[in-house]
Design a protein around this motif. Structure first.
Motif, PDB file in Angstrom:
ATOM      1  N   THR A  91      42.034  37.183  22.513  1.00  0.00           N
ATOM      2  CA  THR A  91      43.195  36.423  22.028  1.00  0.00           C
ATOM      3  C   THR A  91      42.735  35.310  21.114  1.00  0.00           C
ATOM      4  O   THR A  91      41.586  34.861  21.158  1.00  0.00           O
ATOM      5  CB  THR A  91      43.989  35.819  23.194  1.00  0.00           C
ATOM      6  N   ASP A  97      47.532  27.040  24.561  1.00  0.00           N
ATOM      7  CA  ASP A  97      47.566  28.452  24.195  1.00  0.00           C
ATOM      8  C   ASP A  97      48.982  28.974  24.414  1.00  0.00           C
ATOM      9  O   ASP A  97      49.522  28.939  25.523  1.00  0.00           O
ATOM     10  CB  ASP A  97      46.572  29.231  25.055  1.00  0.00           C
ATOM     11  N   ASP A 111      49.886  32.074  24.014  1.00  0.00           N
ATOM     12  CA  ASP A 111      49.857  33.501  24.330  1.00  0.00           C
ATOM     13  C   ASP A 111      50.571  33.834  25.645  1.00  0.00           C
ATOM     14  O   ASP A 111      51.323  34.815  25.708  1.00  0.00           O
ATOM     15  CB  ASP A 111      48.410  33.998  24.378  1.00  0.00           C
ATOM     16  N   PRO A 112      50.408  33.007  26.713  1.00  0.00           N
ATOM     17  CA  PRO A 112      51.142  33.327  27.953  1.00  0.00           C
ATOM     18  C   PRO A 112      52.661  33.229  27.803  1.00  0.00           C
ATOM     19  O   PRO A 112      53.405  33.712  28.664  1.00  0.00           O
ATOM     20  CB  PRO A 112      50.623  32.267  28.938  1.00  0.00           C
ATOM     21  N   TYR A 113      53.116  32.599  26.725  1.00  0.00           N
ATOM     22  CA  TYR A 113      54.555  32.447  26.482  1.00  0.00           C
ATOM     23  C   TYR A 113      55.069  33.434  25.435  1.00  0.00           C
ATOM     24  O   TYR A 113      56.145  33.269  24.882  1.00  0.00           O
ATOM     25  CB  TYR A 113      54.862  31.012  26.048  1.00  0.00           C
TER      26      TYR A 113
END
Length: 836
Positions: free
Chosen positions: A536, A567, A569-571
């Motif tokens: 990522t 970050d 990315d988790p969202y």
């Protein structure tokens, strides 16, 4: 109400207290607030029809039970010119709900009910409607001068005073009012936590610290901490979902809050610390959202509220000015708290208490300013707590000249006709900016203040001198003032930074590279390359951050650090963000040049080579100019036509206002009697004395000295409680339980057939709890409820036929008195009486 007390931006004269008549706790707390803050009896509104709980109501219920009666009361009682604040006294719903549209009751009173726009991340309440913008925010003006432009009716600075029980709410109130005129020096901590979703207000911290330091307040500081276990604080602004607080964390007048989703759900079990916890720990004010807001900084208080407080604004003014979109936020606490208010003084020796006035009477009094930079500009006369007339007013005079000398360059600004403090500040800023090429100084107006920022990177603030003043110019008098906060600019304590953002999912071979050119010319390049499929962009950015923080060449004072990694990315977003900071505070240290380069698959910002100046406004040396109007000794010579007022007994309150946006009030009072006609009347009250029990009926007999009476009306806390027509004697019964525990005035207005009016003297009753004795324990202890400060006679007898004898006179210091009984083996009877 006592004379010569000072409240910034408002006093009890300017607040409407709303009580829920169906809650004895609400009524008692409201009564106590009125007594402690000198709120006139007509300024209390009894909300009589609501019995639906303390959490939610619909917009229709809000309007029917609160808003419409409030607006009608303000208009009918002649309070339109003075009602700026609303205090909601517990057991009133704090959330207005219409499906997914949820506002706080305080914000709905401030600028109307706002509805959501398109959902954000699938959450309706995460929208940021344009109509929810608060134009009063950052105005540094009174609410009268900067009413929010989206308000559909009167705008009120509303706060709710409450707790889970009456005793707690009373503690909050009594602790808060101790703040008056204390000039606190205790610390204010602006805490940047490690919670990246809740610490987002940290970007506002440096401005607050800087603004406070410019005016000499060095108590405000920022820190990196998750701790909230402090004591002796004047403020704490943090960002945590749950947090502990010591019971004595805050001194009187403090403000504290946390940016989290459900801090405003004060009486619900949301799983997060409610904003009420700050009040229970000693703060006078707090704030929290009543529904999921998402972490928009605009929906939460800006740390600059501590600067507004330090200027002297009241707590409600400072708080509402610091929230740009408060529609989902609940303001709780005591709105009038203003510990930094500067008291003036007043001399009304020409009028004594008890003076009899007739016809047109000349009122002569003098007000003196607290300091030369805080002149007094206006004086109003209030009669029995209601605005009557402006006695004198000294606005800026056209033709006066404001003069500023910046680094040897003189800039003048001539005051135009119909100028205000705000237009003077804006006009002066424009004149200063026209000379920026010479002075290298930028001017930014805010209310009555002009912020000055030096544009010379390498010139210390101490070398940027300024002086300011005002001259009479072409006018016939000088009323305009201009002062500088300090003789030279102040250097910042902020560190320069640049936010870097990288987008997209990397493929094998993608790379990131950051290059730094230090102020000594040394160049350092650091880079990372993605060698793993499926990685990522967050992983790559985190590796780059680690390289920056580990680089030996960047560890010294002229180096940088990387922080605030987030970050996305988790969202569901292929993006990441981090911030590069100079290691040394100040604008020169921020001149390290940074360049972020990436492979073509990874778009990034910022482009090009840049210094660490995302926060350049917080890095420039700074100063303030303050515009004002008035004079240091305000002489009032007012011809008062007493024929406009009823004959009889009145309280005259003269109020002088500081000639700044803060508008601090100086008050002095006189009790007078007006006699222009032969009409008079008396008021007799039962029971005798000044105390009455909650279960009693109070009786008032008003007798006029003539028979041609058209109307007799009895008034007390909350307004009229009885009317008799076409009779010379009126007898009224009032339930003490209806009024509630607390101090209450009673007076009558008598009107004859010719329209002449007479106001009787005022009788005061302290309504106290019914005395109910309990006996318990071994040895036995007698106990009964009391009003602290009142005296009680403890009486006993061994023979009821021989009567009772007083065995002790007790002054209550707590809500319940206990008395140990010494037993003799003989039967003994006890009773308690309240001293008259």
């Amino acid at each position: 109400m006592s004379g010569n007390r000072i409240w910034a931006g408002g006093s009890g004269l300017n607040v409407i207290v709303v009580v829920n008549q169906n809650s004895a706790n609400s009524v008692q707390l409201g009564n106590d607030y009125c007594e402690l803050r000198g709120v006139p009896p007509q300024n209390l509104l009894r909300m009589t029809t609501w019995a639906g709980g303390s959490i939610n109501w619909s917009p229709a219920d809000f309007q029917t039970n609160l808003l419409d009666p409030l607006l009608a009361m303000v208009a009918a009682r002649g309070l339109t010119n003075q009602a700026n604040f609303v205090l909601l006294s517990m057991d009133i719903p704090y959330r207005v709900m219409d499906g997914d549209n949820q506002n706080s009751t305080t914000s709905a009173l401030f600028y109307g009910f706002k509805t959501n726009t398109a959902p954000v991340a699938g959450i309706d309440s995460c929208s940021l409607p344009d109509a929810s913008s608060n134009s009063y925010a950052y105005s540094e003006l009174s609410i009268r001068q900067a009413t929010p432009n989206t308000a559909v009716t009167n705008s009120f600075l509303a706060m709710m005073l409450t707790d889970t029980n009456l005793a707690g709410a009373e503690r909050i109130l009594r602790h808060s009012v101790l703040a008056d005129n204390t000039w606190p020096t205790q610390n204010v901590y602006l805490a940047k936590t490690t919670d990246p979703a809740r610490n987002v207000r940290f970007v506002e911290f440096d401005n607050s610290v800087f603004e406070n330091q410019v005016i000499g307040n060095y108590a405000v500081s920022r820190m990196d901490t998750n701790s909230t276990l402090f004591t002796n604080l004047f403020g704490l602004l943090t960002g945590l979902g749950g947090l502990p607080l010591y019971p004595d964390a805050f001194v009187p007048g403090a403000v504290g809050d946390s940016l989290t989703s459900f801090g405003g759900q004060i009486l619900e079990n949301s799983g997060q610390t409610p904003s009420l916890a700050f009040l229970e720990a000693g703060a006078a004010g707090s704030y929290g959202t009543v529904v999921e807001p998402c972490n928009y900084t605009q929906k939460f208080p800006d740390a600059v509220d501590y600067f507004y407080q330090a200027r002297g604004f009241s707590l409600a003014e400072a708080y509402y000015q610091s929230v740009l979109n408060p529609f989902e936020g609940l303001f709780i606490g005591e709105p009038l708290v203003a510990p930094f208010a500067r008291p003036g003084s007043a001399d009304w020796s020409s009028l004594t208490n008890g003076a009899v006035l007739t016809g047109t009477t000349l009122l002569n009094l003098n007000f003196s300013a607290a300091a030369t930079n805080l002149p007094l500009a206006q004086a109003d006369l209030f009669v029995d707590g209601t605005f009557f007339k402006t006695m004198t007013n000294l606005p800026p005079v056209a033709g006066n000249v404001l003069s500023v000398v910046l680094k040897g360059t003189t800039i003048n600004y001539s005051v135009p006709a119909n100028a205000t403090l705000a237009t003077n500040a804006a006009g002066l800023a424009e004149a200063l900016n026209a000379q920026t090429g010479l002075t290298h100084v930028k001017a930014l107006p805010a209310g009555d203040r002009v912020e000055l920022q030096s544009l010379d990177v390498f010139v210390p603030g101490s070398n940027v001198t300024v002086s300011a003043g005002a001259t009479i110019g072409l006018a016939t008098g000088l009323t305009t003032r201009l002062t500088a906060a300090r003789p030279a600019f102040l250097d910042t304590v902020a560190k320069g930074y640049e936010v870097m953002t990288v987008y997209n999912a990397p493929i094998t071979g993608d790379w990131l590279q950051v290059t730094f050119v230090k102020t000594n010319g040394m160049m350092i390049s650091l880079g990372v390359t993605n060698t793993v499929s499926g990685s990522t962009v967050g992983t790559m950015a985190q590796n780059l951050v680690n390289l920056i923080n580990a680089s030996p060449a960047l560890q010294a004072a002229d180096g940088v650090s990387a922080a605030d990694f987030f970050d996305y990315d988790p969202y569901g977003q292929a993006a990441t963000q981090f911030t590069v900071y100079a290691r040394t505070p100040g604008w020169p240290a921020a001149q390290i040049l940074t360049t972020l380069n990436t492979s073509t698959n990874l778009p990034a910002t910022p482009a090009g080579t840049n210094p660490l100046e995302d926060n350049v406004a917080d890095l420039r040396p700074r100063n303030h100019l303050y515009a004002a109007s008035g004079t240091n000794v305000l002489a009032v010579n007012f011809a008062c036509d007493t024929a406009q007022l009823p004959d009889g007994y009145h309280q005259f309150t003269a109020v002088a206002y500081e000639g700044t946006s803060v508008g601090t009030q100086t008050r002095i009072e006189r009790e007078v009697r007006i006699q222009n006609t032969s009409l008079s009347a008396t008021l007799a009250a039962l029971p005798t004395g000044s105390n009455a029990m909650l279960g009693q009926q109070l009786q008032f007999t008003i007798a006029a000295n003539t028979t041609n009476i058209a109307r007799i009306e009895l008034f007390t806390t909350g307004g009229s409680v009885g009317v008799a027509t076409n009779q010379a004697v009126g007898v009224f019964a009032v339930s003490a339980a209806y009024l509630g525990l607390g101090l209450h005035p009673f007076y009558a207005l008598v009107t004859d057939q010719a329209g002449h009016r007479y106001q009787t003297g005022t009788a005061w009753y302290q309504i106290i709890p019914n005395i109910t004795l309990t006996l318990s324990g071994t040895p036995p202890v007698l106990a009964w409820p009391t009003v602290p400060g009142s005296q009680y006679y403890l009486q006993s007898t061994t023979n009821l036929a021989s009567g009772f004898q007083t065995v002790a006179t007790i002054t209550a210091t707590n809500p319940v008195v206990s008395w140990s009984i010494t037993t003799t083996g003989n039967a003994c009877f006890y009773r308690v009486q309240l001293a008259p």
